[in-house]
Write an enzyme that holds these catalytic residues in place. Structure first.
Site, PDB file in Angstrom:
ATOM      1  N   CYS A 144       0.802  -1.215   0.000  1.00  0.00           N
ATOM      2  CA  CYS A 144       0.000   0.000   0.000  1.00  0.00           C
ATOM      3  C   CYS A 144       0.833   1.262   0.000  1.00  0.00           C
ATOM      4  O   CYS A 144       0.334   2.330  -0.302  1.00  0.00           O
ATOM      5  CB  CYS A 144      -0.901   0.013   1.226  1.00  0.00           C
ATOM      6  SG  CYS A 144       0.029  -0.153   2.743  1.00  0.00           S
ATOM      7  N   GLU A 177      -7.350  -5.928  -0.542  1.00  0.00           N
ATOM      8  CA  GLU A 177      -7.365  -4.869   0.475  1.00  0.00           C
ATOM      9  C   GLU A 177      -6.226  -3.906   0.224  1.00  0.00           C
ATOM     10  O   GLU A 177      -5.139  -4.311  -0.207  1.00  0.00           O
ATOM     11  CB  GLU A 177      -7.226  -5.519   1.856  1.00  0.00           C
ATOM     12  CG  GLU A 177      -7.222  -4.562   3.014  1.00  0.00           C
ATOM     13  CD  GLU A 177      -5.864  -4.382   3.659  1.00  0.00           C
ATOM     14  OE1 GLU A 177      -5.784  -3.587   4.600  1.00  0.00           O
ATOM     15  OE2 GLU A 177      -4.862  -4.991   3.209  1.00  0.00           O
ATOM     16  N   ARG A 203      -9.062   2.110  11.560  1.00  0.00           N
ATOM     17  CA  ARG A 203      -8.223   1.716  10.416  1.00  0.00           C
ATOM     18  C   ARG A 203      -9.138   1.599   9.213  1.00  0.00           C
ATOM     19  O   ARG A 203      -9.884   0.621   9.077  1.00  0.00           O
ATOM     20  CB  ARG A 203      -7.552   0.378  10.723  1.00  0.00           C
ATOM     21  CG  ARG A 203      -6.505  -0.053   9.706  1.00  0.00           C
ATOM     22  CD  ARG A 203      -5.860  -1.355  10.155  1.00  0.00           C
ATOM     23  NE  ARG A 203      -4.751  -1.757   9.320  1.00  0.00           N
ATOM     24  CZ  ARG A 203      -3.489  -1.349   9.459  1.00  0.00           C
ATOM     25  NH1 ARG A 203      -3.181  -0.497  10.417  1.00  0.00           N
ATOM     26  NH2 ARG A 203      -2.537  -1.787   8.676  1.00  0.00           N
ATOM     27  N   ARG A 222      -9.887   1.088   5.380  1.00  0.00           N
ATOM     28  CA  ARG A 222      -9.243   0.381   4.277  1.00  0.00           C
ATOM     29  C   ARG A 222     -10.196   0.222   3.095  1.00  0.00           C
ATOM     30  O   ARG A 222     -11.406   0.034   3.277  1.00  0.00           O
ATOM     31  CB  ARG A 222      -8.803  -1.021   4.737  1.00  0.00           C
ATOM     32  CG  ARG A 222      -7.562  -1.007   5.621  1.00  0.00           C
ATOM     33  CD  ARG A 222      -6.387  -0.463   4.852  1.00  0.00           C
ATOM     34  NE  ARG A 222      -5.105  -0.496   5.520  1.00  0.00           N
ATOM     35  CZ  ARG A 222      -4.541   0.505   6.177  1.00  0.00           C
ATOM     36  NH1 ARG A 222      -5.165   1.655   6.329  1.00  0.00           N
ATOM     37  NH2 ARG A 222      -3.325   0.384   6.679  1.00  0.00           N
TER      38      ARG A 222
HETATM   39  C1  LIG Z   1       0.101  -4.608   3.040  1.00  0.00           C
HETATM   40  S1  LIG Z   1       1.174  -5.938   3.365  1.00  0.00           S
HETATM   41  C2  LIG Z   1       0.056  -7.299   3.453  1.00  0.00           C
HETATM   42  C3  LIG Z   1      -0.055  -7.852   4.837  1.00  0.00           C
HETATM   43  C4  LIG Z   1      -0.947  -9.062   5.013  1.00  0.00           C
HETATM   44  N1  LIG Z   1      -2.254  -8.919   4.401  1.00  0.00           N
HETATM   45  C5  LIG Z   1      -1.118  -9.387   6.490  1.00  0.00           C
HETATM   46  O1  LIG Z   1      -2.237  -9.541   6.951  1.00  0.00           O
HETATM   47  O2  LIG Z   1      -0.092  -9.457   7.186  1.00  0.00           O
HETATM   48  C6  LIG Z   1       1.952  -6.201   1.811  1.00  0.00           C
HETATM   49  C7  LIG Z   1       3.012  -7.296   1.828  1.00  0.00           C
HETATM   50  O3  LIG Z   1       3.474  -7.523   0.493  1.00  0.00           O
HETATM   51  C8  LIG Z   1       4.820  -7.961   0.597  1.00  0.00           C
HETATM   52  N2  LIG Z   1       5.433  -7.821  -0.731  1.00  0.00           N
HETATM   53  C9  LIG Z   1       5.899  -6.692  -1.328  1.00  0.00           C
HETATM   54  N3  LIG Z   1       6.393  -6.953  -2.552  1.00  0.00           N
HETATM   55  C10 LIG Z   1       6.213  -8.287  -2.759  1.00  0.00           C
HETATM   56  C11 LIG Z   1       6.522  -9.163  -3.831  1.00  0.00           C
HETATM   57  N4  LIG Z   1       7.115  -8.709  -4.943  1.00  0.00           N
HETATM   58  N5  LIG Z   1       6.187 -10.475  -3.718  1.00  0.00           N
HETATM   59  C12 LIG Z   1       5.608 -10.942  -2.589  1.00  0.00           C
HETATM   60  N6  LIG Z   1       5.310 -10.154  -1.513  1.00  0.00           N
HETATM   61  C13 LIG Z   1       5.606  -8.848  -1.598  1.00  0.00           C
HETATM   62  C14 LIG Z   1       5.412  -7.064   1.658  1.00  0.00           C
HETATM   63  O4  LIG Z   1       6.585  -7.612   2.198  1.00  0.00           O
HETATM   64  C15 LIG Z   1       4.247  -6.972   2.648  1.00  0.00           C
HETATM   65  O5  LIG Z   1       4.386  -7.915   3.691  1.00  0.00           O
END
Ligand SMILES: C[S@@+](CC[C@H](N)C(=O)[O-])C[C@H]1O[C@@H](n2cnc3c(N)ncnc32)[C@H](O)[C@@H]1O
Length: 305
Positions: free
Chosen positions: A73, A111, A155, A157
């Protein structure tokens, strides 16, 4: 309870996984690029997420009923730089589109931050919705607040629900109740002293604010204005250490942050305080997603029946 399979993209520490299993689902695939989040995920859910989504062949993703994705995000949030699609993290949405096109699950729940809707005068959001509709999905977006789904955390979203076929009975869940801070907070006497702020910081806060709410979370905004509430303002992954203070005295503990996101105490903390703070700040509120999923499953089943 319904039996279904799901995948968890950008899995973090598994807010979607928690909600999905609580509703009777079984996770068949997860991906997450961050090493520490992967350690926490594996420890708690006994499955190792794959890494970088861009390196995953969509045809190797197992068949599933529901796709969950809380895509990164930062490019869309008010704290981020507002670049959105120009930033490679913003384009990660198209990785979801790629997997949806190949696997065509019956439902998805995505989300992101509230600002996704207004980013670039709504252009980014329109591109996302149009892309999902072009895949043939019946798409329902809304901005929801965790505060309305049993958690004492404000929060907001953007949540986007989609169905592979017309699902006219779908409605986002009605607000239920705000959770109580009393159910979240640990007893000060048992909290490690490292979480308490210095006398100088405490006094500085008290000079600017007095609260008649107890317990309360004191929130300091970017302009230095302090307010207190019977709930927490949004947890943030990269925020300054002291912007949220319990009763103006101490930081939230890692366990309290996880509780504010709806993670049960059976979720074991295996990473450092700093990593857990980041993970909790990134997570999706479990209770909110569980209610959206409940509504989605119910609409889906009434369509089938
Ligand atoms: C907004 S968080 C999502 C958190 C998750 N929904 C939770 O409940 O913990 C986005 C996640 O995407 C991961 N991310 C970013 N780039 C990515 C990629 N290229 N491949 C896989 N994951 C990635 C980040 O490390 C981060 O943990």
């Amino acid at each position: 309870m319904h039996e279904f399979t799901f995948i968890d993209l950008f899995a973090g520490i598994g807010g979607f996984h928690e909600a999905g299993t609580q509703m009777g689902g079984r996770c068949v695939f997860a991906c997450e690029i961050d090493k520490h989040a992967r350690i926490a995920y594996k420890h708690n859910y006994r499955m190792e997420p794959y890494g970088d989504i861009t390196a995953i062949d969509e045809n190797c993703v197992p068949d599933h009923d529901i796709l969950f994705a809380g895509f990164p995000c930062q490019p869309f949030s008010i704290i981020g730089n507002r670049k959105g699609f120009e930033d490679t993290r913003g384009t990660l949405f198209f990785e979801i589109e790629r997997i949806l096109r190949a696997k065509r699950p019956s439902m998805f729940i995505l989300e992101n931050v509230k600002q996704l809707k207004t980013h670039d005068n709504g252009h980014t959001f329109r591109v996302i919705i149009r892309s999902l509709e072009c895949l043939g999905y019946d798409v329902y977006p809304a901005v929801l607040n965790a505060l309305n789904y049993g958690l004492p955390q404000k929060r907001e979203r953007t949540v986007i629900v989609g169905f592979s076929e017309k699902t006219p009975h779908f409605k986002f869940p009605e607000p239920i109740e705000c959770g109580k801070l009393e159910d979240i907070l640990e007893d000060d006497r048992l909290v490690d002293r490292k979480h308490f702020v210095s006398k100088a910081i405490r006094e500085k806060r008290s000079e600017r604010h007095t609260s008649d709410i107890f317990p309360s979370i004191w929130h300091e905004n970017v302009g230095g204005n302090v307010t207190s509430h019977p709930f927490s303002c949004a947890l943030r992954a990269g925020a300054s250490h002291n912007y949220l203070l319990v009763n103006g005295k101490r930081r939230l503990t890692p366990r309290e942050m996880l509780r504010l996101q709806g993670f049960p105490d059976t979720f074991e903390i295996v990473c450092s305080d700093a990593q857990t703070r980041k993970q909790a700040g990134n997570a999706v509120p479990v209770n909110m997603i569980r209610e959206v999923l409940r509504a989605g499953l119910s609409a889906f089943l009434s369509r089938a029946g």
